[in-house]
Design an enzyme around this catalytic site. Sequence first.
Site, PDB file in Angstrom:
ATOM      1  N   TYR A  19      71.779 134.816  88.052  1.00  0.00           N
ATOM      2  CA  TYR A  19      72.161 133.945  89.173  1.00  0.00           C
ATOM      3  C   TYR A  19      73.020 134.747  90.152  1.00  0.00           C
ATOM      4  O   TYR A  19      74.216 134.964  89.918  1.00  0.00           O
ATOM      5  CB  TYR A  19      72.938 132.722  88.693  1.00  0.00           C
ATOM      6  CG  TYR A  19      72.183 131.785  87.770  1.00  0.00           C
ATOM      7  CD1 TYR A  19      70.799 131.846  87.649  1.00  0.00           C
ATOM      8  CD2 TYR A  19      72.857 130.835  87.023  1.00  0.00           C
ATOM      9  CE1 TYR A  19      70.120 130.984  86.806  1.00  0.00           C
ATOM     10  CE2 TYR A  19      72.181 129.971  86.173  1.00  0.00           C
ATOM     11  CZ  TYR A  19      70.813 130.051  86.067  1.00  0.00           C
ATOM     12  OH  TYR A  19      70.146 129.195  85.227  1.00  0.00           O
ATOM     13  N   GLN A  37      66.061 119.408  92.547  1.00  0.00           N
ATOM     14  CA  GLN A  37      66.655 120.090  93.706  1.00  0.00           C
ATOM     15  C   GLN A  37      66.849 119.135  94.890  1.00  0.00           C
ATOM     16  O   GLN A  37      66.599 119.470  96.035  1.00  0.00           O
ATOM     17  CB  GLN A  37      65.794 121.281  94.099  1.00  0.00           C
ATOM     18  CG  GLN A  37      65.743 122.355  93.014  1.00  0.00           C
ATOM     19  CD  GLN A  37      64.855 123.517  93.364  1.00  0.00           C
ATOM     20  OE1 GLN A  37      63.662 123.332  93.590  1.00  0.00           O
ATOM     21  NE2 GLN A  37      65.410 124.709  93.428  1.00  0.00           N
ATOM     22  N   THR A  96      75.406 126.414  87.656  1.00  0.00           N
ATOM     23  CA  THR A  96      75.948 127.231  88.750  1.00  0.00           C
ATOM     24  C   THR A  96      74.949 128.244  89.305  1.00  0.00           C
ATOM     25  O   THR A  96      75.337 129.292  89.807  1.00  0.00           O
ATOM     26  CB  THR A  96      77.219 127.968  88.284  1.00  0.00           C
ATOM     27  OG1 THR A  96      76.874 128.882  87.231  1.00  0.00           O
ATOM     28  CG2 THR A  96      78.276 126.993  87.795  1.00  0.00           C
ATOM     29  N   GLN A 116      79.052 117.242  96.002  1.00  0.00           N
ATOM     30  CA  GLN A 116      77.955 117.227  95.032  1.00  0.00           C
ATOM     31  C   GLN A 116      78.464 116.957  93.626  1.00  0.00           C
ATOM     32  O   GLN A 116      77.914 116.128  92.898  1.00  0.00           O
ATOM     33  CB  GLN A 116      77.205 118.564  95.074  1.00  0.00           C
ATOM     34  CG  GLN A 116      76.453 118.817  96.369  1.00  0.00           C
ATOM     35  CD  GLN A 116      75.916 120.245  96.459  1.00  0.00           C
ATOM     36  OE1 GLN A 116      76.475 121.172  95.871  1.00  0.00           O
ATOM     37  NE2 GLN A 116      74.839 120.419  97.198  1.00  0.00           N
TER      38      GLN A 116
END
Length: 324
Positions: free
Chosen positions: A58, A221, A20, A298
């Site tokens: 994050y 990525q 996440t 995703q």
Amino acid sequence: MQTMKIGHSDLEVSKIALGTWAIGGGSWWGTNDDDESIKTIRTALDKGINLIDTAPVYGFGHSEEVVGKAIKPVRDQVVLSTKCGLMFDRTVGSYYFSRDGFDVYKNLTKQAIIDSVDQSLKRLGTDYIDILFTHWQSVEPFIVPIEETMEALMALKKAGKIRAIGGSNMSAWHIEEYVRYGELDIIQEKYSLIDRRIEKEILPAAEKYGVTFQAYSPLEQGLLTGKIRKDYVPELGSSRDGKKWYKQENLSKIVDGVDSWLPLCDKYGCTLGNLAIAWVAAQSNNMNVLCGARKLEQIEENALAGNITLETEDVALMRDSICL
């Protein structure tokens, strides 16, 4: 969804985990829709993905807050992992980077770890963390003995605040030292079909001690999904900016290699991204694969990889398809 045990613990998790980092937003990832992020996390659970990974850094707390909201009604169904060691509320430690108005320091002292866990528990809205990772290992000029770090982690485990201990971004020497001073169940390191540096020393060390290996960035990525083409140029300052794989001389070879997998998509009834994830999963029986997602499509795609078992010859074919 295939499942597995984490190290020497009693935790049973899905072979595919949800990362996440992107859900944290900020200048790394841009503006997020938190409601969609929450739906993405809950969809992951519906698809059989029960291991959810986050970290304080994050979004500087935002990812943990969103994860906490998402799992609150179903906390007992989730294996929750977060991290410690990157501090942005104090200027003690080895300076690491500055972003979005925060200065980040590497600090793995006993007190820093205990404070970080207490802050994470509040943001996550829970009274325990299933797996706590040290996010990055200590470096000069602020070296912290691993014995002190493990003392803190073992104390937190004894107190019931964490259930298993992990380490991210480690060397084989780090693994040896962690095992020497306590219980290490899982390590987390970057690993993909085009970034195989861990195969020489780190992965063998993990297997030697029965430590689960969790691979992050298996899709590089998005580069190994087939959706990025040869003319792609990363946005300045983005999470892809400056990465060597996106330099034109490498990008062209990678795109050609990924395109060569298309017949395997027909064979396994899957996407190119599914193949890239399944390839990583196939490298060890003790391999867990961390896949980032912040949108429904995703996570729905990534989850499919948890049901794919590649044949040996196809694993070898994919390994040989990209030479950098």
